[in-house]
Design a protein around this motif. Sequence first.
Motif, short mmCIF file in Angstrom:
data_model
loop_
_atom_site.label_atom_id
_atom_site.label_comp_id
_atom_site.label_asym_id
_atom_site.label_seq_id
_atom_site.Cartn_x
_atom_site.Cartn_y
_atom_site.Cartn_z
N PRO A 140 0.82 -1.27 0.07
CA PRO A 140 -0.08 -0.06 0.02
C PRO A 140 0.68 1.44 0.07
O PRO A 140 1.87 1.18 0.59
CB PRO A 140 -0.77 -0.10 1.30
CG PRO A 140 0.02 -0.96 2.24
CD PRO A 140 0.59 -2.01 1.22
N ASP A 141 0.29 2.26 -0.51
CA ASP A 141 0.81 3.66 -0.45
C ASP A 141 0.58 4.24 0.83
O ASP A 141 1.61 5.17 1.54
CB ASP A 141 0.39 4.46 -1.56
CG ASP A 141 0.98 4.17 -2.96
OD1 ASP A 141 1.48 3.12 -3.09
OD2 ASP A 141 0.90 4.75 -3.90
N LEU A 142 -0.73 4.03 1.24
CA LEU A 142 -0.91 4.64 2.58
C LEU A 142 -0.48 3.86 3.85
O LEU A 142 -0.38 2.77 3.67
CB LEU A 142 -2.48 4.82 2.72
CG LEU A 142 -3.13 5.78 1.84
CD1 LEU A 142 -4.75 5.73 1.67
CD2 LEU A 142 -2.66 7.23 1.81
N SER A 143 -0.31 4.60 4.92
CA SER A 143 0.41 3.89 6.12
C SER A 143 -0.62 3.12 6.95
O SER A 143 -0.34 2.36 7.87
CB SER A 143 1.00 4.72 6.94
OG SER A 143 0.13 5.95 7.31
N SER A 144 -1.96 3.45 6.69
CA SER A 144 -3.08 2.71 7.60
C SER A 144 -4.59 2.54 6.50
O SER A 144 -4.40 2.92 5.41
CB SER A 144 -3.24 3.67 8.62
OG SER A 144 -4.06 4.73 8.40
N GLN A 145 -5.21 1.77 7.02
CA GLN A 145 -6.55 1.65 6.51
C GLN A 145 -7.71 2.35 7.13
O GLN A 145 -7.56 2.01 8.55
CB GLN A 145 -6.77 -0.07 6.54
CG GLN A 145 -5.59 -0.67 6.02
CD GLN A 145 -5.95 -2.35 5.77
OE1 GLN A 145 -6.78 -2.93 5.62
NE2 GLN A 145 -4.76 -3.08 5.96
N LYS A 146 -8.39 2.98 6.42
CA LYS A 146 -9.32 4.16 6.92
C LYS A 146 -10.75 3.90 6.41
O LYS A 146 -11.12 3.42 5.63
CB LYS A 146 -8.76 5.62 6.65
CG LYS A 146 -7.42 5.84 7.25
CD LYS A 146 -6.94 7.35 7.00
CE LYS A 146 -5.31 7.59 7.50
NZ LYS A 146 -5.53 7.43 9.13
N VAL A 147 -11.43 4.64 7.46
CA VAL A 147 -12.78 5.23 6.69
C VAL A 147 -12.79 6.50 6.46
O VAL A 147 -12.36 7.50 7.53
CB VAL A 147 -13.83 4.82 8.18
CG1 VAL A 147 -15.32 5.28 7.48
CG2 VAL A 147 -13.71 3.70 8.52
N PHE A 148 -13.28 6.88 5.32
CA PHE A 148 -13.35 8.36 4.77
C PHE A 148 -14.90 8.65 4.57
O PHE A 148 -15.97 7.80 4.23
CB PHE A 148 -12.79 8.11 3.34
CG PHE A 148 -11.09 7.94 3.42
CD1 PHE A 148 -10.49 8.91 3.46
CD2 PHE A 148 -10.56 6.72 3.26
CE1 PHE A 148 -8.96 8.98 3.69
CE2 PHE A 148 -9.25 6.49 3.38
CZ PHE A 148 -8.51 7.49 3.43
#
Length: 294
Positions: A154-162
């Motif tokens: 992944p490019d992002l450091s965490s898995q989120k709700v947006f």
Amino acid sequence: MKRFVVFSLMLFLSGGLFAQNSSLYNASAVPKLVSNQFAFTEGPAVDKQGNVFFTDQPNNKIWKYGTDGKLSVFMDSAGRANGTYFDSHGNLIVCADEHNQLWQVRPDKKVLVLLTNYQGKLFNGPNDLWIDKKDNIYFTDPYYQRDYWTRTKPDLSSQKVFVLMKGQSKPIALDSMVRPNGIVGTPDGKNLFVADIGDNKIYKYNIDTNGMLSNRQLFFAQGADGITLDERGNLYLAGNGVTIVNPQGQKIAHIDVPESWTANICFGGKDRRTLFITASKAVYTMQMNVRGVE
């Protein structure tokens, strides 16, 4: 005497559970196979007429299951669509994780790409979504490695709700989880449920007047793939069949589905009393005594 009291209590509780089950669906009701011609089904969404649209992600298609019971292909080359949901204008909003985007698909099938990144970095892979009455789009962004991606991390450091607020071009990160997945909100727009399938939990939030989330609470200690709500506030969890949890966070029923995995669910049909189930290579329906609220 003590054994009698315990036995009587067990009978009372089991009777209460049966009563709740029978009020949701008839004792003889079971999921009915519609078709098993797919590779992996996901993301059912119901339009204003009660037609259900769902995805076959490996085959890159969006299908329509009409209120007449007929199946048809709605869209080919569908961006490897996963979760879907209709906005108030009849556009199908799609988690298109071929290129980790969020799409708007108009009824004439013209595509508008709503989102391509967060702060210049690729999303993990938008997975599931819910849209409130103001057309604010809440979505989950877990990382599932796809065989059609060139990247391997992944490019992002965490898995989120947006959330993507109506009329805005940039998403707002609301919370982080181990691996967020299913998501659904209440019809009054006051609460949001999110399944953290990576941590085997369902969380409940307050939705504030500005659209942000607050007061995260553990609602139920079980993970889920897709989730939906009925008119009584019961939460339906897809995964190992369908688990039904009441508004107090207590399990009240379980529907066995004869497939290895149940990915997602919604209520469809003209009266919204048909539970539509996407399960591995198949889709099923089951008649309910309650209506869905989507």
